[in-house]
Scaffold this motif. Structure first.
Motif, PDB file in Angstrom:
ATOM      1  N   UNK A 213      60.341  48.502  72.536  1.00  0.00           N
ATOM      2  CA  UNK A 213      59.955  49.957  71.744  1.00  0.00           C
ATOM      3  C   UNK A 213      61.306  50.405  71.037  1.00  0.00           C
ATOM      4  N   UNK A 214      61.017  51.217  69.923  1.00  0.00           N
ATOM      5  CA  UNK A 214      61.949  52.074  69.456  1.00  0.00           C
ATOM      6  C   UNK A 214      61.499  53.272  68.759  1.00  0.00           C
ATOM      7  N   UNK A 215      62.533  54.377  68.408  1.00  0.00           N
ATOM      8  CA  UNK A 215      61.917  55.446  67.681  1.00  0.00           C
ATOM      9  C   UNK A 215      62.197  55.352  66.003  1.00  0.00           C
ATOM     10  N   UNK A 216      61.449  55.310  65.290  1.00  0.00           N
ATOM     11  CA  UNK A 216      61.684  55.185  63.661  1.00  0.00           C
ATOM     12  C   UNK A 216      61.431  56.453  62.973  1.00  0.00           C
ATOM     13  N   UNK A 217      62.162  56.669  62.033  1.00  0.00           N
ATOM     14  CA  UNK A 217      61.829  58.123  61.126  1.00  0.00           C
ATOM     15  C   UNK A 217      60.428  58.141  60.796  1.00  0.00           C
ATOM     16  N   UNK A 218      59.871  59.381  60.962  1.00  0.00           N
ATOM     17  CA  UNK A 218      58.629  59.620  60.489  1.00  0.00           C
ATOM     18  C   UNK A 218      58.445  59.654  58.889  1.00  0.00           C
ATOM     19  N   UNK A 219      57.512  59.248  58.521  1.00  0.00           N
ATOM     20  CA  UNK A 219      57.596  59.203  57.004  1.00  0.00           C
ATOM     21  C   UNK A 219      57.577  57.527  56.385  1.00  0.00           C
ATOM     22  N   UNK A 220      57.983  56.821  57.171  1.00  0.00           N
ATOM     23  CA  UNK A 220      58.169  55.151  56.827  1.00  0.00           C
ATOM     24  C   UNK A 220      56.788  54.871  56.687  1.00  0.00           C
ATOM     25  N   UNK A 221      56.582  53.870  55.762  1.00  0.00           N
ATOM     26  CA  UNK A 221      55.203  53.170  55.758  1.00  0.00           C
ATOM     27  C   UNK A 221      55.483  52.012  56.762  1.00  0.00           C
ATOM     28  N   UNK A 222      54.287  51.244  57.285  1.00  0.00           N
ATOM     29  CA  UNK A 222      54.161  50.460  58.209  1.00  0.00           C
ATOM     30  C   UNK A 222      53.387  49.431  57.595  1.00  0.00           C
ATOM     31  N   UNK A 223      53.946  47.967  57.525  1.00  0.00           N
ATOM     32  CA  UNK A 223      53.262  47.078  57.181  1.00  0.00           C
ATOM     33  C   UNK A 223      52.048  46.817  58.163  1.00  0.00           C
ATOM     34  N   UNK A 224      51.078  45.818  57.637  1.00  0.00           N
ATOM     35  CA  UNK A 224      50.241  45.687  58.584  1.00  0.00           C
ATOM     36  C   UNK A 224      50.653  44.376  59.854  1.00  0.00           C
ATOM     37  N   UNK A 225      50.384  44.903  60.921  1.00  0.00           N
ATOM     38  CA  UNK A 225      51.444  43.827  62.034  1.00  0.00           C
ATOM     39  C   UNK A 225      50.898  42.296  61.967  1.00  0.00           C
ATOM     40  N   UNK A 226      51.743  41.613  62.270  1.00  0.00           N
ATOM     41  CA  UNK A 226      51.376  39.902  61.986  1.00  0.00           C
ATOM     42  C   UNK A 226      50.368  39.651  63.211  1.00  0.00           C
ATOM     43  N   UNK A 227      49.473  38.662  62.787  1.00  0.00           N
ATOM     44  CA  UNK A 227      48.442  38.221  63.710  1.00  0.00           C
ATOM     45  C   UNK A 227      49.008  37.838  65.142  1.00  0.00           C
ATOM     46  N   UNK A 228      50.178  37.230  65.290  1.00  0.00           N
ATOM     47  CA  UNK A 228      50.770  37.215  66.619  1.00  0.00           C
ATOM     48  C   UNK A 228      51.384  38.038  67.298  1.00  0.00           C
ATOM     49  N   UNK A 230      54.152  39.694  67.209  1.00  0.00           N
ATOM     50  CA  UNK A 230      55.237  39.770  67.795  1.00  0.00           C
ATOM     51  C   UNK A 230      56.393  40.846  67.169  1.00  0.00           C
ATOM     52  N   UNK A 231      55.883  41.795  66.329  1.00  0.00           N
ATOM     53  CA  UNK A 231      56.767  42.714  65.835  1.00  0.00           C
ATOM     54  C   UNK A 231      56.362  43.710  64.691  1.00  0.00           C
ATOM     55  N   UNK A 232      57.083  44.691  64.106  1.00  0.00           N
ATOM     56  CA  UNK A 232      56.635  45.100  63.002  1.00  0.00           C
ATOM     57  C   UNK A 232      57.709  45.516  61.757  1.00  0.00           C
ATOM     58  N   UNK A 233      57.314  45.923  60.688  1.00  0.00           N
ATOM     59  CA  UNK A 233      58.131  46.335  59.681  1.00  0.00           C
ATOM     60  C   UNK A 233      57.825  47.794  59.153  1.00  0.00           C
ATOM     61  N   UNK A 234      58.966  48.560  59.112  1.00  0.00           N
ATOM     62  CA  UNK A 234      58.997  50.097  58.502  1.00  0.00           C
ATOM     63  C   UNK A 234      59.711  50.008  57.378  1.00  0.00           C
ATOM     64  N   UNK A 235      59.345  50.839  56.196  1.00  0.00           N
ATOM     65  CA  UNK A 235      60.113  51.057  55.276  1.00  0.00           C
ATOM     66  C   UNK A 235      59.610  52.235  54.388  1.00  0.00           C
ATOM     67  N   UNK A 236      60.684  52.447  53.379  1.00  0.00           N
ATOM     68  CA  UNK A 236      60.439  53.115  52.267  1.00  0.00           C
ATOM     69  C   UNK A 236      61.100  52.423  51.166  1.00  0.00           C
ATOM     70  N   UNK A 237      61.310  53.395  50.040  1.00  0.00           N
ATOM     71  CA  UNK A 237      61.957  52.856  48.804  1.00  0.00           C
ATOM     72  C   UNK A 237      63.427  52.285  48.925  1.00  0.00           C
ATOM     73  N   UNK A 238      64.023  52.935  50.009  1.00  0.00           N
ATOM     74  CA  UNK A 238      65.480  52.555  50.167  1.00  0.00           C
ATOM     75  C   UNK A 238      65.961  51.855  51.534  1.00  0.00           C
TER      76      UNK A 238
END
Length: 336
Positions: A213-228, A230-238
């Protein structure tokens, strides 16, 4: 008339040829011994080989050839700083009862030089190891002092010249890491002082498959989770965070955190600004194509958990504290 002359000529050749061969043998043997005296062991070996061709199976030529080859190997290994191999060849020469007295003396003299340089190199490497341990503990001021002592030794001891590139790399790493420490430590303190504000600015992500688990900044977009899962990706323009886990000891049942650490180090072509390894996690931080890359990896005998953060180097003041907060609050997987 020619028939009468040919028989004497044949008899003359039969007498002269062995004599010529004997002369050439002795000449090659003498030249080989002369080359030994000049410490030209490669040339000595060539001459002893010629002597053997003129007198196949000769014990003296065969013994001298072997000695010359061992000395040639010892010198070559010594020049390449392969001290163990050099000593092995020299010990063979010294132990051989048939070794020429002058050559044995020369072998013993060279052995003393090799042992001295080996001890010097070992001492130098031990100090570099201490420097790396100090870097891992973020004690950059002491690490820098030891590096300066090593630089002075390089200037005064020619046998250590081959360590110059590695020492220069370590010095640059310490300089970069200490500068980053000067920037990030006040930011971390400032960030922790704003814990209430941070709780309002972050949200929790928990991985359902591996349990990290982790705490990430609110307002970041999240990619659709992979089918397996195993994790996640959060991002904005920078700013970007990628977190994931996978099983360890799958391909190799004797994996160690050092294996992963070395693989990551070897894959990074840029100068590493900060690095630290412990018994169960390590951190690597460096700049690539104008971006700060921060990677932290956690290891146990079942699961390896990783998170990677990237952002523009020009935005260090903004995203440095966020990176520190994520690293402080990240909980690795303990699942099987």
């Amino acid at each position: 008339m020619y028939k009468h002359i040919s028989l004497p000529l044949i008899l003359l050749c039969l007498f002269v040829l062995p004599s010529c061969s004997s002369h050439e043998y002795q000449d090659a043997l003498d030249k080989g011994i002369e080359s030994l005296g000049k410490r030209d062991y490669h040339q000595a070996a060539i001459q002893f080989e010629l002597a053997l061709k003129k007198k196949n199976g000769d014990e003296d030529a065969s013994s001298y050839l072997e000695q010359a080859n061992y000395m040639d190997e010892a010198v070559s290994a010594y020049e390449e700083k392969e001290y163990g191999a050099s000593l092995e060849s020299l010990n063979t020469v010294i132990a051989n009862k048939g070794t020429l007295k002058t050559l044995q003396t020369e072998a013993e003299k060279l052995k003393a030089e090799v042992l001295a340089d080996q001890e010097t190199a070992s001492s130098f490497e031990d100090t570099m190891k201490v420097v790396k341990e100090l870097m891992a503990k973020e004690n950059y001021s002491v690490a820098r002092k030891k590096l300066r002592l090593l630089e002075k030794r390089l200037e005064s001891e020619d046998s250590l010249s081959s360590y110059q590139p590695e020492l220069a790399k370590l010095t640059k790493q310490v300089d970069l890491a200490s500068k980053e420490q000067e920037v990030t430590q006040p930011e971390v303190k400032k960030t922790l002082e704003k814990s209430d504000e941070q709780r309002d600015s972050y949200q929790l992500y928990e991985n359902g498959r591996y349990g990290f688990s982790m705490y990430y900044p609110k307002g970041l977009r999240m990619d659709p989770p992979p089918t397996n899962g195993d994790g996640a990706r959060f991002f904005n323009d920078q700013f970007e965070i990628t977190a994931y886990a996978s099983h360890t000891n799958v391909i190799n049942d004797e994996e160690t955190i050092e294996m992963y650490y070395e693989n990551d180090l070897n894959s990074i072509t840029e100068e590493i600004a900060y690095q630290r390894i412990t018994e169960d996690w390590y951190v690597l931080s460096y700049e690539e194509n104008g971006k700060i890359i921060y990677k932290k990896f956690y290891f146990n005998d079942q699961v390896g958990t990783t998170f990677v953060i990237s952002y523009p180097a020009s935005e260090q003041e903004k995203y440095g504290p966020i990176t520190s907060h994520i690293a402080e609050t990240f909980t690795p997987s303990t699942n099987s």
